[in-house]
Scaffold this active site. Structure first.
Site, mmCIF file in Angstrom:
data_model
loop_
_atom_site.group_PDB
_atom_site.id
_atom_site.type_symbol
_atom_site.label_atom_id
_atom_site.label_comp_id
_atom_site.label_asym_id
_atom_site.label_seq_id
_atom_site.Cartn_x
_atom_site.Cartn_y
_atom_site.Cartn_z
ATOM 1 N N ILE A 1 -21.435 26.862 12.942
ATOM 2 C CA ILE A 1 -20.870 25.789 13.873
ATOM 3 C C ILE A 1 -19.575 26.498 14.398
ATOM 4 O O ILE A 1 -18.787 27.138 13.555
ATOM 5 C CB ILE A 1 -20.903 24.334 13.115
ATOM 6 N N LYS B 1 -23.937 24.651 -2.430
ATOM 7 C CA LYS B 1 -24.624 23.899 -1.101
ATOM 8 C C LYS B 1 -25.865 23.623 -1.622
ATOM 9 O O LYS B 1 -26.863 22.674 -1.373
ATOM 10 C CB LYS B 1 -24.303 24.628 0.135
ATOM 11 N N GLN C 1 -21.608 35.031 -0.794
ATOM 12 C CA GLN C 1 -21.352 33.626 -0.907
ATOM 13 C C GLN C 1 -22.387 33.029 -2.024
ATOM 14 O O GLN C 1 -22.819 31.977 -2.029
ATOM 15 C CB GLN C 1 -21.716 32.830 0.028
ATOM 16 N N ASP D 1 -14.963 33.439 -0.003
ATOM 17 C CA ASP D 1 -16.242 34.503 0.084
ATOM 18 C C ASP D 1 -15.671 36.032 -0.419
ATOM 19 O O ASP D 1 -14.741 36.477 0.028
ATOM 20 C CB ASP D 1 -16.528 35.065 1.599
ATOM 21 N N ARG E 1 -10.536 17.531 10.346
ATOM 22 C CA ARG E 1 -10.625 18.756 11.091
ATOM 23 C C ARG E 1 -11.983 19.169 11.144
ATOM 24 O O ARG E 1 -13.116 18.751 10.500
ATOM 25 C CB ARG E 1 -10.108 19.796 10.131
ATOM 26 N N ILE F 1 -15.079 24.166 1.085
ATOM 27 C CA ILE F 1 -14.406 25.269 1.303
ATOM 28 C C ILE F 1 -14.968 26.460 1.046
ATOM 29 O O ILE F 1 -16.221 26.662 0.435
ATOM 30 C CB ILE F 1 -13.124 25.355 0.445
ATOM 31 N N TYR G 1 -20.614 29.697 -3.001
ATOM 32 C CA TYR G 1 -20.958 28.628 -1.743
ATOM 33 C C TYR G 1 -22.210 28.429 -1.747
ATOM 34 O O TYR G 1 -22.836 27.243 -1.784
ATOM 35 C CB TYR G 1 -20.415 29.396 -0.606
HETATM 36 N N1 CAA Z 1 -25.488 42.021 4.408
HETATM 37 C C1 CAA Z 1 -25.496 43.121 3.789
HETATM 38 N N2 CAA Z 1 -24.234 43.882 3.746
HETATM 39 C C2 CAA Z 1 -23.307 43.248 3.923
HETATM 40 C C3 CAA Z 1 -23.221 42.025 4.658
HETATM 41 C C4 CAA Z 1 -24.382 41.316 4.870
HETATM 42 N N3 CAA Z 1 -24.430 40.177 5.603
HETATM 43 N N4 CAA Z 1 -22.008 41.613 5.038
HETATM 44 C C5 CAA Z 1 -21.063 42.742 4.444
HETATM 45 N N5 CAA Z 1 -22.016 43.354 3.990
HETATM 46 C C6 CAA Z 1 -21.580 44.895 3.404
HETATM 47 C C7 CAA Z 1 -20.529 45.810 4.444
HETATM 48 O O1 CAA Z 1 -21.156 46.438 5.432
HETATM 49 C C8 CAA Z 1 -19.795 46.776 3.308
HETATM 50 O O2 CAA Z 1 -20.585 47.713 2.946
HETATM 51 P P1 CAA Z 1 -20.043 49.277 2.968
HETATM 52 O O3 CAA Z 1 -19.040 48.976 1.758
HETATM 53 O O4 CAA Z 1 -21.198 50.125 2.624
HETATM 54 O O5 CAA Z 1 -19.333 49.467 4.313
HETATM 55 C C9 CAA Z 1 -19.664 45.768 2.207
HETATM 56 O O6 CAA Z 1 -20.791 44.714 2.023
HETATM 57 C C10 CAA Z 1 -18.748 44.940 2.157
HETATM 58 O O7 CAA Z 1 -17.703 45.444 1.325
HETATM 59 P P2 CAA Z 1 -16.303 45.240 1.381
HETATM 60 O O8 CAA Z 1 -15.300 45.955 0.409
HETATM 61 O O9 CAA Z 1 -15.768 45.566 2.881
HETATM 62 O O10 CAA Z 1 -16.253 43.535 1.209
HETATM 63 P P3 CAA Z 1 -14.816 42.804 1.267
HETATM 64 O O11 CAA Z 1 -14.249 42.579 -0.050
HETATM 65 O O12 CAA Z 1 -13.878 43.222 2.147
HETATM 66 O O13 CAA Z 1 -15.446 41.449 1.635
HETATM 67 C C11 CAA Z 1 -16.499 40.035 3.284
HETATM 68 C C12 CAA Z 1 -15.870 41.122 2.966
HETATM 69 C C13 CAA Z 1 -15.805 38.997 2.509
HETATM 70 C C14 CAA Z 1 -17.927 40.074 2.584
HETATM 71 C C15 CAA Z 1 -16.558 39.614 4.818
HETATM 72 O O14 CAA Z 1 -17.430 40.838 5.224
HETATM 73 C C16 CAA Z 1 -17.011 38.248 5.260
HETATM 74 O O15 CAA Z 1 -16.243 37.338 5.358
HETATM 75 N N6 CAA Z 1 -18.514 38.161 5.510
HETATM 76 C C17 CAA Z 1 -18.944 36.967 5.957
HETATM 77 C C18 CAA Z 1 -19.614 36.160 4.847
HETATM 78 C C19 CAA Z 1 -20.035 34.906 5.596
HETATM 79 O O16 CAA Z 1 -21.123 34.907 6.536
HETATM 80 N N7 CAA Z 1 -19.844 33.855 5.335
HETATM 81 C C20 CAA Z 1 -20.242 32.753 5.870
HETATM 82 C C21 CAA Z 1 -18.747 31.799 6.130
HETATM 83 S S1 CAA Z 1 -19.212 30.568 7.279
HETATM 84 C C22 CAA Z 1 -19.863 29.237 6.363
HETATM 85 O O17 CAA Z 1 -19.909 29.268 5.215
HETATM 86 C C23 CAA Z 1 -20.014 28.030 7.078
HETATM 87 C C24 CAA Z 1 -21.565 27.753 6.712
HETATM 88 O O18 CAA Z 1 -21.934 26.902 5.918
HETATM 89 C C25 CAA Z 1 -22.583 28.468 7.679
#
Ligand code: CAA
Length: 240
Positions: free
Chosen positions: A180, A151, A144, A88, A12, A85, A147
Site C-alpha cells: 500500500i 504477521k 523480513q 528489515d 498515520r 513496524i 515481520y
Molecule cells: N529476493 C532475493 N534477493 C534479494 C531480495 C529479494 N526480494 N531483496 C534483496 N535481495 C538481495 C540483493 O540483491 C543483495 O544481493 P547481492 O548481495 O548479491 O547484491 C542482497 O539480497 C542484499 O544484500 P545487502 O547487503 O545489500 O542487504 P542490506 O543489509 O543492505 O539490506 C534490504 C537491504 C533491507 C534487504 C533492502 O533491500 C530492503 O529493504 N528490501 C525490501 C524488503 C521488503 O520488501 N520489505 C517490505 C517492506 S513493506 C511492508 O512490510 C508492508 C507490508 O506489509 C507489505
C-alpha cells in the site's frame, strides 16, 4: 446506537484512513499512536478524532490507555489492531533487538490490546476485533523473517480467538494488505519497490482507503457471520 472504536497506529498511513473511514461510518473513534506527536496533533486538528499516546508493546500501558479511552468515549466495541513496524534485514544480519522489537509490537501488541478489552466485549455480547496482518505473513518476504513471523502469528491468533468469541457475538478477523502507498512501503529502496510493483497484477500500489473500506465492512453489524476470516487485499499479488 453509536459504537466506539479504537485504531492502533491510527494517526498515520493505513491506520489514519481506517480512523477516518470509521468516523464517516458513524463510529466514535479514538486513534492510538506511539511516537510521532507532530503527525498525531495534525491528524487530530484535521479530523477531530482524539489521539492517545502509548506503545502497544507495553501491556500495562495498554491497560491504562484503554481505561482513559473508555472513560472519555465509553466502552470499546471495535478494536482495530493496526500498529506495526518493520526492521528489515537479511537474516544473517538481523539482530536479536530487530527480532524483538517487531515481535513485541506486531504480535504481542495484538495480545496486549485485545486482552484488556476481551471481558468487556464478552459481557456486553458484542465485539469486533480486526487485525491488520500482511501479505508478507502469508507468503514470507526476503529480509523480513521477523515481520513475516509476527504477521503470520497474527493470523493464528485471529483463528484461535474467533472460536472463543463466537458464542459472545464477538467476531475476530484479519486483513492482509499487499503493498500500500504508505511511508512504510515508500521507505523500501526505490529499485526494490519498482520490482515489487512489477509483481502486482493490477499494476499499482494499493491505497490506504482500500484497506479502510474492508475494516468498515468487518466492523458492521451485517458482517456478524464472518469470523476467523482473512481478507486479502493485494492487487492479485498472492492468492491463498
Ligand atoms: N529476493 C532475493 N534477493 C534479494 C531480495 C529479494 N526480494 N531483496 C534483496 N535481495 C538481495 C540483493 O540483491 C543483495 O544481493 P547481492 O548481495 O548479491 O547484491 C542482497 O539480497 C542484499 O544484500 P545487502 O547487503 O545489500 O542487504 P542490506 O543489509 O543492505 O539490506 C534490504 C537491504 C533491507 C534487504 C533492502 O533491500 C530492503 O529493504 N528490501 C525490501 C524488503 C521488503 O520488501 N520489505 C517490505 C517492506 S513493506 C511492508 O512490510 C508492508 C507490508 O506489509 C507489505
Amino acid at each position: 446506537m453509536t459504537r466506539t472504536a479504537i485504531v492502533t497506529g491510527g494517526s498515520r498511513g493505513i491506520g489514519a484512513a481506517i480512523s477516518v473511514g470509521l468516523k464517516k461510518a458513524g463510529y466514535n473513534v479514538a486513534a492510538n499512536y506511539a511516537g510521532n506527536d507532530e503527525a498525531a496533533q495534525k491528524f487530530k486538528a484535521e479530523t477531530g478524532i482524539p489521539v492517545f499516546k502509548w506503545s502497544v508493546a507495553d501491556y500495562d500501558a495498554c491497560v491504562e490507555g484503554l481505561k482513559q479511552v473508555e472513560a472519555d468515549l465509553g466502552p470499546i466495541d471495535v478494536l482495530v489492531n493496526n500498529a506495526g513496524i518493520t526492521r528489515d534485514a537479511p537474516f544473517h544480519k538481523m539482530t536479536p533487538q530487530q527480532w524483538k522489537e517487531v515481535i513485541d509490537t506486531n504480535l504481542s501488541g495484538v495480545f496486549n490490546m485485545t486482552h484488556p478489552l476481551w471481558n468487556g466485549m464478552r459481557e456486553r455480547k458484542f465485539g469486533r476485533v480486526i487485525t491488520i496482518s500482511s501479505i508478507n505473513g502469508q507468503k514470507g518476504q526476503f529480509a523480513q523473517a521477523n515481520y513475516s513471523a509476527s504477521k503470520a502469528g497474527d493470523l493464528g491468533f485471529t483463528k484461535a480467538l474467533a472460536q472463543e468469541g463466537a458464542r459472545a457475538n464477538i467476531t475476530v478477523n484479519a486483513i492482509c494488505p499487499g503493498y500500500i502507498a504508505t511511508d512504510m512501503v515508500m521507505a523500501v529502496p526505490e529499485k526494490v519497490r519498482e520490482s515489487i510493483v512489477a509483481q502486482i497484477p493490477v499494476g499499482r500500489l494499493g491505497e490506504a482507503d482500500e484497506i479502510a473500506r474492508c475494516v468498515v465492512f468487518l466492523a458492521s453489524e451485517e458482517a456478524g457471520f464472518i469470523t476467523g476470516s482473512t481478507i486479502s487485499a493485494n492487487g492479485g499479488q498472492f492468492f491463498v
